[in-house]
Scaffold this motif. Sequence first.
Motif, PDB file in Angstrom:
ATOM      1  N   GLU A   1     -15.593  41.607  60.735  1.00 49.00           N
ATOM      2  CA  GLU A   1     -16.074  42.554  59.732  1.00 49.00           C
ATOM      3  C   GLU A   1     -17.342  42.002  59.113  1.00 49.00           C
ATOM      4  OE1 GLU A   1     -12.441  42.454  59.345  1.00 49.00           O
ATOM      5  OE2 GLU A   1     -12.422  40.316  58.944  1.00 49.00           O
TER       6      GLU A   1
ATOM      7  N   GLY B   1      -9.149  40.001  59.615  1.00 52.80           N
ATOM      8  CA  GLY B   1      -8.887  38.810  60.420  1.00 52.80           C
ATOM      9  C   GLY B   1      -7.766  38.007  59.805  1.00 52.80           C
ATOM     10  N   MET B   2      -6.800  38.709  59.212  1.00 54.04           N
ATOM     11  CA  MET B   2      -5.762  38.029  58.442  1.00 54.04           C
ATOM     12  C   MET B   2      -4.622  37.547  59.337  1.00 54.04           C
ATOM     13  SD  MET B   2      -3.528  39.185  55.143  1.00 54.04           S
ATOM     14  CE  MET B   2      -4.894  39.457  54.018  1.00 54.04           C
TER      15      MET B   2
ATOM     16  N   PHE C   1     -17.235  38.269  57.790  1.00 56.46           N
ATOM     17  CA  PHE C   1     -16.451  37.518  58.765  1.00 56.46           C
ATOM     18  C   PHE C   1     -16.750  38.058  60.161  1.00 56.46           C
ATOM     19  CE2 PHE C   1     -12.090  35.864  60.084  1.00 56.46           C
ATOM     20  CZ  PHE C   1     -12.270  34.561  59.664  1.00 56.46           C
TER      21      PHE C   1
ATOM     22  N   GLU D   1     -12.521  41.541  53.544  1.00 56.58           N
ATOM     23  CA  GLU D   1     -13.583  40.622  53.106  1.00 56.58           C
ATOM     24  C   GLU D   1     -14.625  40.648  54.212  1.00 56.58           C
ATOM     25  OE1 GLU D   1     -16.292  38.149  52.633  1.00 56.58           O
ATOM     26  OE2 GLU D   1     -14.907  37.115  53.960  1.00 56.58           O
TER      27      GLU D   1
ATOM     28  N   PHE E   1     -11.352  37.612  49.882  1.00 54.13           N
ATOM     29  CA  PHE E   1     -10.195  37.481  50.777  1.00 54.13           C
ATOM     30  C   PHE E   1      -8.910  37.233  49.995  1.00 54.13           C
ATOM     31  CE2 PHE E   1      -7.394  35.233  53.757  1.00 54.13           C
ATOM     32  CZ  PHE E   1      -7.351  36.184  54.766  1.00 54.13           C
TER      33      PHE E   1
ATOM     34  N   THR F   1      -7.573  30.859  52.830  1.00 57.34           N
ATOM     35  CA  THR F   1      -7.389  31.076  54.276  1.00 57.34           C
ATOM     36  C   THR F   1      -6.463  30.028  54.883  1.00 57.34           C
ATOM     37  OG1 THR F   1      -9.300  29.696  54.794  1.00 57.34           O
ATOM     38  CG2 THR F   1      -9.705  32.058  54.518  1.00 57.34           C
ATOM     39  N   THR F   2      -6.052  30.297  56.108  1.00 60.22           N
ATOM     40  CA  THR F   2      -5.264  29.315  56.853  1.00 60.22           C
ATOM     41  C   THR F   2      -6.104  28.054  57.102  1.00 60.22           C
ATOM     42  OG1 THR F   2      -5.910  30.469  58.876  1.00 60.22           O
ATOM     43  CG2 THR F   2      -3.731  30.958  57.987  1.00 60.22           C
TER      44      THR F   2
HETATM   45  N1  ARG Z   1      -7.456  34.041  59.705  1.00 57.07           N
HETATM   46  C1  ARG Z   1      -7.669  33.336  58.490  1.00 57.07           C
HETATM   47  C2  ARG Z   1      -6.589  33.646  57.485  1.00 57.07           C
HETATM   48  O1  ARG Z   1      -5.896  34.594  57.625  1.00 57.07           O
HETATM   49  C3  ARG Z   1      -9.037  33.615  57.872  1.00 57.07           C
HETATM   50  C4  ARG Z   1      -9.326  35.046  57.624  1.00 57.07           C
HETATM   51  C5  ARG Z   1     -10.570  35.263  56.797  1.00 57.07           C
HETATM   52  N2  ARG Z   1     -10.986  36.631  56.878  1.00 57.07           N
HETATM   53  C6  ARG Z   1     -12.066  37.146  56.303  1.00 57.07           C
HETATM   54  N3  ARG Z   1     -12.349  38.393  56.519  1.00 57.07           N
HETATM   55  N4  ARG Z   1     -12.833  36.397  55.587  1.00 57.07           N
HETATM   56  O2  ARG Z   1      -6.425  32.954  56.536  1.00 57.07           O
END
Ligand code: ARG
Length: 231
Positions: free
Chosen positions: A24, A77-78, A20, A17, A59, A127-128
């Motif tokens: 990215e 960023g997961m 971010f 996604e 996402f 997301t978290t």
């Molecule tokens: N770190 C958080 C999660 O894993 C947010 C990640 C959102 N990443 C993105 N590319 N929008 O839930």
Amino acid sequence: SKPAETPKAKVLKVGSETTFAPFEFQDEKSKEYVGFDMDLIRAIGKEMGVEVQIQSMGFDGLIPALEAGNIDVAISGMTITAERAKKVDFSTPYYKSGLSMVVKVDNDTLKTFKDLEGKRIAVQIGTTGAMEAKKIKDATIREFNNAPEAFMELKAGGVDAVVNDLPVNEYYIAQAGGKDAKVVGEPLTSEEYGIAISKKNTETTEKVNKAIEALKKNGEYERIYMKWFGK
Ligand code: ARG
């Protein structure tokens, strides 16, 4: 005799996604996907001897896309969570992160996560940040497709705070949002990012992990880290 054919490189289909930053995002001029994750996955692809093809998607669509076999890996960023690990495998962690909150620059009442009780909070769907915000007592949670939309809602006054990954919040403040918003309080969580891969594809997970290890040994990981986070 026939000319020798150059073998075509195998393709690694990567989902992300891509709004971010600094992990990215799309470069305005070149339209290329850039950022820490993008550099990292290209370096991993190089180690693996495959051609990296990046595909942008929502996402919350990344894990379904892995399960359906539409992509080989997701780097976005997961955060590695137990819930997600039931559905997909994760590479070794590659980045330490956590959640923080962003409020309007002139807001002097919201200082800690406790202060968010009963408030309106913007998050990115799936997301978290969304998960944690939903635990806050009496808060109204507004879910957006991406972090920039959540920041826009804060700017417009539709919410009191954004709960989102700390490095992304800090990048937003440093790049564009500093006139309107600020990061406050201690990080709410401690999280680690991993590359998600289908459970059926253990061979890819092994190769990705070997590549990460090699990049840490040869200094390339450090170089990419400093490019995006070095002061
Ligand atoms: N770190 C958080 C999660 O894993 C947010 C990640 C959102 N990443 C993105 N590319 N929008 O839930």
